[in-house]
Design a protein around this motif. Structure first.
Motif, PDB file in Angstrom:
ATOM      1  N   ALA A  52      -9.391   3.943   2.270  1.00 49.81           N
ATOM      2  CA  ALA A  52      -9.519   3.187   3.517  1.00 49.81           C
ATOM      3  C   ALA A  52      -8.448   3.657   4.499  1.00 49.81           C
ATOM      4  N   VAL A  53      -8.745   3.552   5.781  1.00 52.43           N
ATOM      5  CA  VAL A  53      -7.795   3.967   6.817  1.00 52.43           C
ATOM      6  C   VAL A  53      -7.411   2.745   7.637  1.00 52.43           C
ATOM      7  N   ILE A  54      -6.147   2.343   7.535  1.00 52.73           N
ATOM      8  CA  ILE A  54      -5.655   1.192   8.295  1.00 52.73           C
ATOM      9  C   ILE A  54      -5.531   1.590   9.757  1.00 52.73           C
ATOM     10  N   THR A  55      -6.174   0.823  10.633  1.00 51.78           N
ATOM     11  CA  THR A  55      -6.215   1.167  12.052  1.00 51.78           C
ATOM     12  C   THR A  55      -5.531   0.138  12.952  1.00 51.78           C
ATOM     13  N   ALA A  56      -5.258  -1.056  12.419  1.00 52.97           N
ATOM     14  CA  ALA A  56      -4.583  -2.070  13.246  1.00 52.97           C
ATOM     15  C   ALA A  56      -3.946  -3.118  12.349  1.00 52.97           C
ATOM     16  N   LEU A  57      -2.852  -3.704  12.846  1.00 54.58           N
ATOM     17  CA  LEU A  57      -2.194  -4.814  12.176  1.00 54.58           C
ATOM     18  C   LEU A  57      -1.975  -5.925  13.202  1.00 54.58           C
ATOM     19  N   ASP A  58      -2.608  -7.048  12.970  1.00 55.54           N
ATOM     20  CA  ASP A  58      -2.539  -8.192  13.876  1.00 55.54           C
ATOM     21  C   ASP A  58      -2.908  -7.808  15.309  1.00 55.54           C
ATOM     22  N   ASP A  65      -1.638   4.234  14.472  1.00 49.30           N
ATOM     23  CA  ASP A  65      -2.087   5.617  14.562  1.00 49.30           C
ATOM     24  C   ASP A  65      -1.403   6.534  13.555  1.00 49.30           C
ATOM     25  N   SER A  66      -0.504   5.974  12.711  1.00 47.45           N
ATOM     26  CA  SER A  66       0.198   6.784  11.718  1.00 47.45           C
ATOM     27  C   SER A  66       0.906   5.870  10.728  1.00 47.45           C
ATOM     28  N   PRO A  67       1.347   6.393   9.578  1.00 50.37           N
ATOM     29  CA  PRO A  67       2.137   5.583   8.645  1.00 50.37           C
ATOM     30  C   PRO A  67       3.409   5.023   9.284  1.00 50.37           C
ATOM     31  N   ASN A  68       4.086   5.818  10.113  1.00 47.70           N
ATOM     32  CA  ASN A  68       5.313   5.326  10.752  1.00 47.70           C
ATOM     33  C   ASN A  68       5.035   4.134  11.661  1.00 47.70           C
ATOM     34  N   THR A  69       3.919   4.176  12.375  1.00 49.00           N
ATOM     35  CA  THR A  69       3.566   3.051  13.240  1.00 49.00           C
ATOM     36  C   THR A  69       3.308   1.800  12.412  1.00 49.00           C
ATOM     37  N   LEU A  70       2.660   1.961  11.268  1.00 48.13           N
ATOM     38  CA  LEU A  70       2.411   0.815  10.392  1.00 48.13           C
ATOM     39  C   LEU A  70       3.724   0.193   9.944  1.00 48.13           C
ATOM     40  N   THR A  71       4.693   1.017   9.590  1.00 47.45           N
ATOM     41  CA  THR A  71       5.993   0.501   9.186  1.00 47.45           C
ATOM     42  C   THR A  71       6.654  -0.267  10.321  1.00 47.45           C
ATOM     43  N   ASP A  72       6.650   0.325  11.503  1.00 43.91           N
ATOM     44  CA  ASP A  72       7.277  -0.331  12.654  1.00 43.91           C
ATOM     45  C   ASP A  72       6.647  -1.695  12.932  1.00 43.91           C
ATOM     46  N   VAL A 131       0.827  -1.201   0.000  1.00 45.44           N
ATOM     47  CA  VAL A 131       0.000   0.000   0.000  1.00 45.44           C
ATOM     48  C   VAL A 131       0.863   1.252   0.000  1.00 45.44           C
ATOM     49  N   GLN A 132       0.345   2.280  -0.636  1.00 47.81           N
ATOM     50  CA  GLN A 132       0.905   3.616  -0.531  1.00 47.81           C
ATOM     51  C   GLN A 132       0.023   4.339   0.475  1.00 47.81           C
ATOM     52  N   VAL A 133       0.598   4.793   1.569  1.00 49.63           N
ATOM     53  CA  VAL A 133      -0.212   5.382   2.633  1.00 49.63           C
ATOM     54  C   VAL A 133       0.238   6.794   2.958  1.00 49.63           C
ATOM     55  N   ARG A 134      -0.644   7.508   3.653  1.00 51.43           N
ATOM     56  CA  ARG A 134      -0.345   8.882   4.059  1.00 51.43           C
ATOM     57  C   ARG A 134      -1.040   9.148   5.382  1.00 51.43           C
ATOM     58  N   PRO A 135      -0.580  10.171   6.124  1.00 52.90           N
ATOM     59  CA  PRO A 135      -1.274  10.520   7.370  1.00 52.90           C
ATOM     60  C   PRO A 135      -2.711  10.916   7.085  1.00 52.90           C
ATOM     61  N   VAL A 136      -3.588  10.649   8.030  1.00 55.84           N
ATOM     62  CA  VAL A 136      -4.988  11.050   7.886  1.00 55.84           C
ATOM     63  C   VAL A 136      -5.061  12.566   7.923  1.00 55.84           C
ATOM     64  N   ASP A 137      -5.790  13.152   6.983  1.00 60.51           N
ATOM     65  CA  ASP A 137      -5.881  14.601   6.847  1.00 60.51           C
ATOM     66  C   ASP A 137      -6.759  15.193   7.944  1.00 60.51           C
ATOM     67  N   ALA A 138      -6.184  16.128   8.725  1.00 62.96           N
ATOM     68  CA  ALA A 138      -6.930  16.750   9.820  1.00 62.96           C
ATOM     69  C   ALA A 138      -8.111  17.570   9.323  1.00 62.96           C
ATOM     70  N   GLY A 139      -8.024  18.036   8.085  1.00 58.03           N
ATOM     71  CA  GLY A 139      -9.091  18.901   7.589  1.00 58.03           C
ATOM     72  C   GLY A 139     -10.153  18.182   6.793  1.00 58.03           C
ATOM     73  N   ARG A 140     -10.039  16.832   6.728  1.00 59.51           N
ATOM     74  CA  ARG A 140     -10.992  16.091   5.913  1.00 59.51           C
ATOM     75  C   ARG A 140     -11.896  15.241   6.799  1.00 59.51           C
ATOM     76  N   GLY A 161      -7.493   8.037  14.117  1.00 56.70           N
ATOM     77  CA  GLY A 161      -6.113   7.814  13.714  1.00 56.70           C
ATOM     78  C   GLY A 161      -5.992   6.816  12.590  1.00 56.70           C
ATOM     79  N   GLY A 162      -4.750   6.465  12.279  1.00 58.18           N
ATOM     80  CA  GLY A 162      -4.506   5.446  11.283  1.00 58.18           C
ATOM     81  C   GLY A 162      -3.617   5.908  10.159  1.00 58.18           C
TER      82      GLY A 162
END
Length: 392
Positions: free
Chosen positions: A339-345, A350-357, A286-295, A317-318
């Motif tokens: 879609a907003v990814i909110t959890a892995l396993d 809560d952010s793209p960096n968390t998903l990477t970690d 996936v290509q992901v980005r932070p959730v937009d605060a203004g959207r 978040g996500g």
């Protein structure tokens, strides 16, 4: 790392998309690393004048090294971006183990390294890496018995302000003999922020050696030698606008070699952990980005912005899916754009960096539960088998 023009690939000339293919996650910061890693935040005042020798890992200094040598030019192919890039590496042993920066191999779908002494080129693969400390180890295939000569390593704990140093590396990414930049240590235990101007992401690097030697793009991963020709640091960053600065006015930064060698030894022994990833990298696609605060989503849920957005995988978040890479796990499961990814396993994202970690805790072939919010707001959880992708 320095971008290299690829006339046969789309987007050649070193250009980068703002979002970037995050096969494993959002490749936050990759563009800046390729271009030079500008520094946003300067050193912290009142720091000690002698480098600290302590290391959380055992420091293994290879014996019989060559003073002032042991250098390879590293060339990478970034297949998902259709471009090439270049950096430098330090030979650790005669069998082909090489130390470099993580950002040199980040996103690479193919690697090769050229011994600057003999001119011989070897295909290479990633053994392991530590994103948080910007350290990676690669292995050259077919290098055993090929006459590699490792570098001579010193003790970065003995480095002091004012010491004469020499940086050598693949400056400009042009290959050939290492380019030489001489200078002095101007400060120790420095903390800097490297930012990707294309998307505003940043990374904090601390405990660095600062030098006025003219470290340039392409030198990343190369050695910083003391006056005796021993490696005391691994070059990692140059200040913003350095190429336009007058001689002696720029700032370059290097990771103390004690730290880098300690991490390399962990990797060599296959000891992974929260920060160190061993072996191949898992890919979601996936290509992901932070959730937009203004959207606000179509389901009326407020989006919490920032690189470290809302808490836990809750409604705010996500990591938002910008697109999926063809023929990858996410593509085959039809994970939709928006879609907003909110959890892995079961672990909150809560952010793209968390998903990477979280993804870096896994390996290709692992089967995990992917939880995300559809654009309409309904939650979905699917089982997904991770593929093999480029290092992060």
């Amino acid at each position: 790392m320095h971008p290299v023009e690829d006339h046969g690939a789309p987007g050649s000339g070193g250009s980068r998309s703002a979002a970037g293919w995050l096969v494993l996650l959002a490749l936050a910061g990759l563009a800046a690393f390729l271009l030079a890693r500008p520094i946003l935040t300067g050193p912290v005042a009142g720091l000690p004048a002698v480098a600290q020798s302590s290391s959380p890992y055992t420091v293994h200094r290879p014996a019989g090294g060559v003073r002032g040598g042991g250098i390879v030019n590293v060339d990478t192919e970034l297949g998902y971006r259709g471009t090439l890039a270049a950096g430098t590496g330090i030979i650790l042993d005669r069998d082909g183990l090489v130390l470099t920066n993580n950002h040199v191999i980040q996103g690479a779908t193919a690697l090769k390294a050229t011994d600057t002494r003999t001119g011989r080129t070897f295909p290479a693969h990633v053994v392991g890496y530590d994103r948080s400390n910007d350290v990676a180890v690669i292995r050259l295939s077919g290098a055993k018995g090929a006459g590699l000569r490792p570098a001579a390593f010193g003790d970065s704990g003995k480095v002091s302000e004012g010491d004469a140093v020499t940086a050598k590396g693949n400056a400009g990414g042009k290959g050939g003999a290492p380019k030489i930049a001489q200078g002095r240590v101007t400060a120790l235990e420095q903390t800097v922020i490297a930012r990707d101007d294309s998307d505003g992401s940043s990374e904090r690097l601390s405990g660095l050696i600062e030098t006025d030697a003219a470290i340039r793009p392409g030198d990343s991963g190369g050695p910083l030698f003391n006056a005796s020709g021993e490696v005391v640091g691994m070059d990692t960053a140059a200040s913003a606008g350095f190429k336009m600065a007058k001689k002696g006015k720029g700032r370059g930064f290097a990771i103390p070699i004690n730290r880098a060698l300690g991490i390399a030894e962990q990797i060599r022994q296959g000891h992974g952990g929260a920060k160190i990833h061993i072996g191949r990298t898992a890919m979601l696609g996936v290509q992901v980005r932070p959730v937009d605060a203004g959207r606000t989503g179509s389901g009326g849920q407020s989006a919490d912005g920032g690189q470290s957005g809302g808490q836990g995988g809750g409604q705010g978040g996500g990591a938002e899916v910008a697109s999926t890479l063809p023929d990858t796990p996410a593509d085959r499961l039809d994970v939709p754009t928006g879609a907003v990814i909110t959890a892995l396993d079961g672990e909150p994202v809560d952010s793209p960096n968390t998903l990477t970690d979280l993804l870096l805790r896994h390996h290709p072939g692992d089967r995990v539960a992917l939880t995300y919010r559809m654009p309409g707001g309904q939650p979905v959880t699917q089982q997904i088998t991770l593929a093999s992708g480029p290092p992060q």
